[in-house]
Design a protein around this motif. Structure first.
Motif, short mmCIF file in Angstrom:
data_model
loop_
_atom_site.label_atom_id
_atom_site.label_comp_id
_atom_site.label_asym_id
_atom_site.label_seq_id
_atom_site.Cartn_x
_atom_site.Cartn_y
_atom_site.Cartn_z
N VAL A 86 0.84 -1.20 0.00
CA VAL A 86 0.00 0.00 0.00
C VAL A 86 0.88 1.25 0.00
N ALA A 87 0.59 2.17 -0.92
CA ALA A 87 1.31 3.44 -1.01
C ALA A 87 0.35 4.56 -0.65
N PHE A 88 0.70 5.34 0.37
CA PHE A 88 -0.16 6.42 0.85
C PHE A 88 0.47 7.78 0.56
N ARG A 89 -0.36 8.74 0.19
CA ARG A 89 0.11 10.12 0.03
C ARG A 89 -1.05 11.07 0.28
N ARG A 90 -0.69 12.30 0.61
CA ARG A 90 -1.68 13.35 0.81
C ARG A 90 -1.68 14.30 -0.38
N VAL A 91 -2.86 14.82 -0.69
CA VAL A 91 -2.99 15.81 -1.76
C VAL A 91 -3.85 16.96 -1.24
N PRO A 92 -3.28 18.15 -1.11
CA PRO A 92 -4.07 19.32 -0.67
C PRO A 92 -5.00 19.78 -1.78
N VAL A 93 -6.20 20.19 -1.39
CA VAL A 93 -7.20 20.61 -2.38
C VAL A 93 -7.27 22.12 -2.48
N ALA A 94 -7.91 22.59 -3.55
CA ALA A 94 -8.15 24.03 -3.72
C ALA A 94 -9.56 24.22 -4.28
N PHE A 95 -10.50 24.57 -3.42
CA PHE A 95 -11.86 24.82 -3.85
C PHE A 95 -12.03 26.24 -4.41
N ARG A 96 -11.06 27.08 -4.15
CA ARG A 96 -10.97 28.41 -4.78
C ARG A 96 -9.51 28.85 -4.65
N GLU A 97 -9.20 30.03 -5.14
CA GLU A 97 -7.80 30.45 -5.23
C GLU A 97 -7.14 30.61 -3.86
N ASN A 98 -7.68 31.46 -3.01
CA ASN A 98 -7.07 31.73 -1.71
C ASN A 98 -8.03 31.46 -0.56
N PRO A 99 -7.50 30.92 0.53
CA PRO A 99 -6.09 30.61 0.79
C PRO A 99 -5.68 29.20 0.37
N PHE A 100 -6.55 28.53 -0.39
CA PHE A 100 -6.31 27.13 -0.70
C PHE A 100 -5.01 26.89 -1.47
#
Length: 219
Positions: A86-100
């Motif tokens: 199993v390979a795990f990683r995190r991915v930050p999301v951006a629902f709009r420009e800032n501050p995402f």
């Protein structure tokens, strides 16, 4: 936390607490997770970047999300005990420009500098427990310098062309998984699940384990 909540609480990044949905009856009775209740099967597979022979699990999150902050300790403990396939990683999301997008670049820069182990949870705590508004480049840089991070190296990577590519890739993957709230976990481009679908962090991770096993068995 879903898109509507992000819009409603855009200025309340320091809010604490986790609003949990009702615990699904199937899991309450110790039954296997149920498709459509505890997890969703994607109609079209999302891209997978894990090496051949590995099952990819991706957590989609945002540093400003109190739900993600609450979930992270259980998730980190689970990730520390993963089986070899199993390979795990995190991915930050951006629902709009800032501050995402700023937070996306913050995460990827810490990752590129090898600082996630020492600073990932500290960033969460700074925002949600210390009520720090890390929503500008200057505020983030000032905070990190106080944590011993080299300012010039951080800004060079934060503003690099390669960083822009990482942000684009993160956006594309979130769209492929149809992410509209976090924390959400994607499994091998085939399924996704979340705390809101399962009721508690432990039940969510049990569903992830169930889905990993489904992939492993080719179901």
């Amino acid at each position: 936390m879903n898109r509507r909540e992000f819009s409603k609480h855009a200025t309340l990044m320091g809010a604490a607490g986790l609003v949990l949905g009702a615990s699904p009856l199937a899991q309450a009775q110790g039954m296997a997770p149920v498709e459509g209740t505890n997890y969703v099967r994607l109609s079209q597979r999302a891209p997978v970047s894990a090496p051949a022979g590995k099952i990819e699990v991706v957590e989609f999150f945002w540093y400003g999300c109190p739900h993600c902050h609450h979930f992270d300790p259980a998730l980190s403990a689970w990730a520390a005990k993963l089986p070899a396939d199993v390979a795990f990683r995190r991915v930050p999301v951006a629902f709009r420009e800032n501050p995402f997008v700023i937070h996306q670049k913050l995460y990827f820069t810490l990752e590129g500098m090898g600082l996630l182990g020492s600073l990932h949870m500290k960033v969460f705590n700074a925002i949600h427990e210390q009520q720090m508004k890390l929503d500008t480049v200057d505020a983030i840089t000032d905070y990190l310098v106080k944590q011993g991070v080299d300012k010039d190296k951080f800004l060079a990577m934060f503003n690099s062309f390669g960083m822009q590519n990482k942000v684009k890739q993160a956006r594309a993957l979130a769209e492929a998984y149809r992410i509209d709230g976090v924390p959400t976990l994607g499994i091998q481009g085939q399924y996704f699940t979340s705390v809101s679908l399962n009721g508690t962090p432990d039940k969510t991770l049990a569903t992830v384990n169930f889905l990993v096993d489904k992939v492993r068995k080719g179901k």
